[in-house]
Enzyme design. Sequence first.
Site, PDB file in Angstrom:
ATOM      1  N   HIS A   1       0.188  -2.117   2.034  1.00 33.09           N
ATOM      2  CA  HIS A   1       1.092  -0.959   1.532  1.00 33.09           C
ATOM      3  C   HIS A   1       0.456   0.408   2.042  1.00 33.09           C
ATOM      4  O   HIS A   1      -0.578   0.292   2.622  1.00 33.09           O
ATOM      5  CB  HIS A   1       0.760  -0.799  -0.120  1.00 33.09           C
ATOM      6  CG  HIS A   1      -0.462  -0.542  -0.458  1.00 33.09           C
ATOM      7  ND1 HIS A   1      -1.090   0.662  -0.983  1.00 33.09           N
ATOM      8  CD2 HIS A   1      -1.448  -1.362  -0.529  1.00 33.09           C
ATOM      9  CE1 HIS A   1      -2.173   0.569  -1.136  1.00 33.09           C
ATOM     10  NE2 HIS A   1      -2.817  -0.423  -1.132  1.00 33.09           N
TER      11      HIS A   1
ATOM     12  N   ARG B   1      -1.081  -0.232  -8.036  1.00 31.87           N
ATOM     13  CA  ARG B   1       0.431   0.293  -7.701  1.00 31.87           C
ATOM     14  C   ARG B   1       1.181  -0.926  -7.251  1.00 31.87           C
ATOM     15  O   ARG B   1       2.187  -0.599  -6.757  1.00 31.87           O
ATOM     16  CB  ARG B   1       0.294   1.671  -6.895  1.00 31.87           C
ATOM     17  CG  ARG B   1      -0.288   3.035  -7.543  1.00 31.87           C
ATOM     18  CD  ARG B   1      -0.528   3.869  -6.664  1.00 31.87           C
ATOM     19  NE  ARG B   1      -1.444   3.584  -5.431  1.00 31.87           N
ATOM     20  CZ  ARG B   1      -1.790   4.283  -4.453  1.00 31.87           C
ATOM     21  NH1 ARG B   1      -1.294   5.408  -4.539  1.00 31.87           N
ATOM     22  NH2 ARG B   1      -2.692   3.753  -3.546  1.00 31.87           N
TER      23      ARG B   1
ATOM     24  N   CYS C   1      -2.877   2.957   1.487  1.00 34.93           N
ATOM     25  CA  CYS C   1      -3.973   2.049   1.111  1.00 34.93           C
ATOM     26  C   CYS C   1      -5.529   2.813   1.253  1.00 34.93           C
ATOM     27  O   CYS C   1      -5.795   3.102   2.146  1.00 34.93           O
ATOM     28  CB  CYS C   1      -4.033   0.888   2.082  1.00 34.93           C
ATOM     29  SG  CYS C   1      -5.275  -0.458   1.302  1.00 34.93           S
TER      30      CYS C   1
ATOM     31  N   CYS D   1      -2.862  -6.331  -1.750  1.00 40.02           N
ATOM     32  CA  CYS D   1      -4.106  -5.449  -2.239  1.00 40.02           C
ATOM     33  C   CYS D   1      -4.102  -5.550  -3.467  1.00 40.02           C
ATOM     34  O   CYS D   1      -3.256  -5.533  -4.274  1.00 40.02           O
ATOM     35  CB  CYS D   1      -3.796  -4.100  -1.446  1.00 40.02           C
ATOM     36  SG  CYS D   1      -5.166  -2.985  -1.844  1.00 40.02           S
TER      37      CYS D   1
ATOM     38  N   ASP E   1      -4.894  -2.945  -5.166  1.00 42.99           N
ATOM     39  CA  ASP E   1      -4.210  -1.620  -5.904  1.00 42.99           C
ATOM     40  C   ASP E   1      -3.495  -1.782  -6.874  1.00 42.99           C
ATOM     41  O   ASP E   1      -2.338  -2.615  -6.879  1.00 42.99           O
ATOM     42  CB  ASP E   1      -3.524  -0.988  -4.533  1.00 42.99           C
ATOM     43  CG  ASP E   1      -3.309   0.606  -5.112  1.00 42.99           C
ATOM     44  OD1 ASP E   1      -2.487   0.643  -5.719  1.00 42.99           O
ATOM     45  OD2 ASP E   1      -3.660   1.479  -4.145  1.00 42.99           O
TER      46      ASP E   1
HETATM   47 CO    CO Z   1      -4.685  -1.083  -0.654  1.00 40.93          CO
END
Ligand code: CO
Length: 209
Positions: free
Chosen positions: A98, A46, A101, A42, A44
Amino acid sequence: MKDLNFLLERNRLWADGIKQSDPQFFSKLSAQQSPEYLWIGCSDSRVPANQIVGLLPGEVFVHRNIANLVVHSDLNCLSVIQFAVEVLKVKHIIVCGHYECGGVRAALENSDHGLIDNWLRHIKDIYRVHQVQMEATSSAQEKQDRLCEINVIEQVANVCHTTVVQNAWKAGQQLTVHGWIYSVGDGILKDLKVSITGADEIADIHRLA
Ligand code: CO
């Protein structure tokens, strides 16, 4: 206009640190890359691929998009898979989702998020296929967590259904596709134990003769 010099300064410090431990590090990498892993994760912030598995530049080929989707008409993702499998000859493809999400969470809503809803619809399709299991969950959090996991499992299957991966298997290339999920809350990866190593493990309808 605010500049980003502080980032460029941090880059120099980072490169100096690596060169101190291995003076040839960058000159070796400039000649070639030979990663053993393709990471599909992803976007993301993080979930940075290299950092969470402790790999250096040159050790993992990476594709990231919102909610780590592998869509069979997405030329971007398919091109990454083709290059990784046919040219780099990676031995492992890791689909890593994750928990928490935002893409999965948004897909569970009925509100209008704009253009991105056209991308997130792939997750709604997964929900619909697994509707019985989804609606058997006892809380909104459990439903979201379960959809994050099922999404990974579906994307592992999507990777395996590509002509690129199936042709690699047919040619005898060693290639395993894994499904992992990362907890942003504690930094720990979990293997969902859905690894696939050959075409005999995928659904008949998708298997190329
Ligand atoms: Co995500």
